[in-house]
Design an enzyme around this catalytic site. Structure first.
Site, PDB file in Angstrom:
ATOM      1  N   SER A   1       0.820  -1.209   0.000  1.00  0.00           N
ATOM      2  CA  SER A   1       0.000   0.000   0.000  1.00  0.00           C
ATOM      3  C   SER A   1       0.858   1.266   0.000  1.00  0.00           C
ATOM      4  CB  SER A   1      -0.901   0.001   1.228  1.00  0.00           C
ATOM      5  OG  SER A   1      -1.637   1.201   1.280  1.00  0.00           O
TER       6      SER A   1
ATOM      7  N   LYS B   1      -3.512   2.380  -2.255  1.00  0.00           N
ATOM      8  CA  LYS B   1      -3.188   3.474  -1.338  1.00  0.00           C
ATOM      9  C   LYS B   1      -4.150   3.516  -0.138  1.00  0.00           C
ATOM     10  CE  LYS B   1      -1.448   7.513  -0.303  1.00  0.00           C
ATOM     11  NZ  LYS B   1      -0.253   7.390   0.511  1.00  0.00           N
TER      12      LYS B   1
ATOM     13  N   ALA C   1       6.840  10.977   4.713  1.00  0.00           N
ATOM     14  CA  ALA C   1       5.762  11.493   5.562  1.00  0.00           C
ATOM     15  C   ALA C   1       4.696  12.059   4.631  1.00  0.00           C
ATOM     16  CB  ALA C   1       6.284  12.548   6.520  1.00  0.00           C
TER      17      ALA C   1
ATOM     18  N   ASN D   1      -6.513  -0.725   1.290  1.00  0.00           N
ATOM     19  CA  ASN D   1      -5.949  -0.313   2.572  1.00  0.00           C
ATOM     20  C   ASN D   1      -6.867   0.763   3.165  1.00  0.00           C
ATOM     21  OD1 ASN D   1      -4.130   1.600   4.284  1.00  0.00           O
ATOM     22  ND2 ASN D   1      -2.955  -0.287   4.120  1.00  0.00           N
TER      23      ASN D   1
ATOM     24  N   CYS E   1      -0.057   3.747  10.471  1.00  0.00           N
ATOM     25  CA  CYS E   1       0.583   4.853   9.766  1.00  0.00           C
ATOM     26  C   CYS E   1       1.244   5.786  10.775  1.00  0.00           C
ATOM     27  CB  CYS E   1      -0.413   5.644   8.926  1.00  0.00           C
ATOM     28  SG  CYS E   1       0.396   7.023   8.089  1.00  0.00           S
TER      29      CYS E   1
ATOM     30  N   LYS F   1      -2.814  -4.440   9.340  1.00  0.00           N
ATOM     31  CA  LYS F   1      -1.414  -4.068   9.096  1.00  0.00           C
ATOM     32  C   LYS F   1      -0.805  -3.514  10.372  1.00  0.00           C
ATOM     33  CE  LYS F   1       1.602  -1.740   5.811  1.00  0.00           C
ATOM     34  NZ  LYS F   1       1.651  -1.156   4.466  1.00  0.00           N
TER      35      LYS F   1
ATOM     36  N   GLY G   1      12.536   0.568   2.850  1.00  0.00           N
ATOM     37  CA  GLY G   1      13.686   0.238   2.005  1.00  0.00           C
ATOM     38  C   GLY G   1      14.559  -0.839   2.630  1.00  0.00           C
TER      39      GLY G   1
ATOM     40  N   GLY H   1       7.340  -2.804  -1.375  1.00  0.00           N
ATOM     41  CA  GLY H   1       7.018  -1.384  -1.269  1.00  0.00           C
ATOM     42  C   GLY H   1       7.966  -0.503  -2.029  1.00  0.00           C
TER      43      GLY H   1
END
Lengths: 254, 318
Positions: free
Chosen positions: B22, B46, B71, B99, B130, B165, B217, B265
């Site tokens: 997402s 998203k 962010a 999501n 989030c 999640k 990452g 991702g």
């Protein structure tokens, strides 16, 4: 349609302090003002590609002009002719071409990169091109010799007075706008673009600015590179990578 | 013979275990020029909220060693506009997982209510993790009792597959996973981004306008893998593993650690082809090593371990 392509470097030369020109062996059929995302390292660090504007494109291959200023572009600067690079592009909207018979292009520093391609395209479309180029000092005023035949006027300005007009390039812009309002295209530092839009507004000249932003995907997915824009409907974030990088001046600066 | 890559998550059947994560794949359209989206196991779109959300002020990104801080702040067009994009995306023929994000328990319910009759929304991934919004988001994902209550409410409102999640920004992620499981979640996905920050030494200010952001990452892969390992031992429901996956080898580590499926991702940003390449790489690995199905390797790294009796812990105490 953007694509991912491995290309080989034909030429890679230092043309001014920290500024390099890279000629690749293939084209991506970009329009002026579009950009590519170039992979600077085959490893995972630095992780992201680097967005670089298209300096020229066509049968001679894709040409990039960039300043090695951060870790990624300094790694790119080490590449040699014969090395391969991974290119994602063409990306972004590009500069619009108007019906006006002439245009003023305002470059600030490395912002000259996409405007050279625009100058050639406008000239080939039969338009007069007034090219105004500002930088901190004379040695940063790199403009390829091959471009000069496309320019009706080339004026320079430097902050230290070492070449051309001593002062901001937007002062030169004002002199030309006094002779007639034509569309103004700009690429360079935010302060220069802001001043350019302000000066052009006094003469009711349309402006187009090419913006720079920290970018991740380059294709509109991550929403990382947004810029605040002012439109009829109010304020909104737009993506520099797909809604831009070219915006009309009043959309982003007021 | 080609190995069987099919994965079942709740009522969802995926043709392979690979999906884009997402927030890293928009609503799919951005990556359609690069490959046939029908090659994916699923697509997670998203984070979607009940009302349009403009997101955080820029600067929203900061590159860090082998990683990326973001962010974004849940910028999305709201569920009404998102529904059109989801309908469009579903044409590619793979399940679309929505999501779902919100600032209050009611917000999450509104999104689910709006999409419940939409066949094209195959499953929900509830974003309680989030790190970049001031209210809601991660605040829902750090207390087991809050998770249990929120997920329980959502469970009663939907018959669709419900994935929760999880945030890594907690003391014990297995507690949160168990709370989601006991409230009726069909699966858990982990990890969301790790809370981090960067400072620009030239301006002497934080790089991100939001000050802090979520790290993703390759830099976070070992942390994500460890958490997938722990959570897959703590719950019986399937685990979707993610965090720093850049190709088949990383994905295989997550599967071997106990993930039934994986999400990719930030790597989409550097290699738009990473998802289909990962599908191919997993299939090749299974063939080369004589596994007839991907399910055979899920959690396999745990089976190789001998049960430990007694033992000495790292600090030297018995």
């Amino acid at each position: 349609m953007p694509q991912m392509k491995v290309m080989y470097i034909k030429e890679h030369t230092l043309v001014a302090p920290d500024i390099r020109r890279m000629v690749l062996d293939d084209s991506i059929y970009a329009r002026p003002g579009q950009f590519v995302q170039i992979s600077v390292s085959p490893t995972l660090d630095p992780f992201l590609r680097r967005p670089l504007s298209v300096h020229d494109d066509g049968e001679g291959g894709l040409v990039l002009l960039y300043r090695a200023s951060g870790r990624g572009t300094r790694l790119l600067a080490e590449k040699k002719p014969g090395d391969s690079v991974d290119i994602l592009g063409p990306l972004g909207n590009g500069f619009p071409v108007t019906d006006a018979p002439a245009a003023i292009l305002v470059a600030g520093g490395i912002g000259v990169a996409p405007l050279c391609y625009l100058a050639r395209t406008l000239c080939e479309a039969g338009k007069q091109v007034i090219f105004l180029f500002g930088a901190q000092k004379a040695d940063q005023l790199y403009i390829p010799k091959a471009i000069t035949p496309f320019l009706t006027v080339l004026e320079t300005a430097t902050d230290d007075g070492s070449a051309g007009h001593h002062g901001p390039v937007t002062e030169v812009l004002e002199q030309f706008l006094q002779k007639g309002a034509v569309p103004v295209y700009g690429c360079g530092p935010e302060g220069m673009l802001r001043a350019m839009v302000r000066v052009a507004a006094q003469y009711y000249a349309q402006t187009y600015v090419s913006l720079e932003a920290r970018m991740a995907c380059g294709v509109g997915a991550c929403l990382g590179c947004v810029v605040e824009t002012f439109q009829n409907s109010g304020e909104a974030y737009q993506r520099v990578c797909v809604d831009g990088p070219v915006f009309s001046g009043e959309e982003v600066f007021r | 013979m080609n190995p069987d890559l099919t994965v079942n998550i709740g009522r969802l059947t995926m043709q392979n275990p690979v999906m884009p994560a997402s927030g890293c794949f928009g609503y799919g359209e951005e990556y359609a020029p690069f490959f046939d989206l029908s090659r994916l196991g699923a697509i997670v779109v998203k984070g979607t909220t009940a009302e349009p959300c403009s997101g955080n002020h820029p600067v929203r990104l900061a590159e860090t060693p082998a990683g990326l801080l973001n962010a974004i702040g849940l910028q999305n067009p709201g569920v009404k506009a998102a529904r059109e994009k989801i309908r469009e995306l579903a044409h590619c023929g793979v399940p679309v997982i929505v999501n779902v994000a919100g600032h209050s328990a009611e917000d999450y319910l509104r999104v689910i209510d709006f999409l419940e009759e939409e066949e094209e929304a195959a499953a929900y991934e509830v974003n309680i993790s989030c790190p970049n919004v001031s209210a809601g988001g991660m605040a829902f994902g750090t207390e087991p009792c809050v998770v249990e209550s929120l997920v329980g409410n959502l469970r009663r409102s939907t018959k669709k597959t419900l994935i929760v999640k999880l945030s890594p920004n907690v003391t014990d992620i297995t507690e949160i996973a168990r709370a989601a499981e006991s409230a009726g979640a069909d699966a858990v996905s982990l990890i969301n981004t790790l809370l981090g920050m960067a400072i620009d030494t030239a301006t002497r200010r934080p790089v991100l306008a939001n000050i802090t952001g979520g790290l993703s990452g390759p830099a976070i892969k070992p942390v994500a893998l460890r958490m997938v390992w722990q959570v897959s031992s703590a719950v019986k429901i399937p685990v979707i593993g993610m965090g720093g996956i850049t190709g088949a080898r990383d994905a295989l580590e997550f599967l071997l650690a106990g993930a039934s499926a994986v999400a990719i991702g930030a790597a989409n940003f550097t290699n738009p082809m990473v998802c289909p390449e990962t599908v191919d790489g997993i299939a090749d690995y299974l063939s080369e090593n004589g596994f007839e199905s991907v399910s055979r390797i899920v959690g396999l790294a745990k089976e190789s371990l001998r049960p430990v009796t007694g033992g000495v812990c790292g600090c030297g105490k018995k």
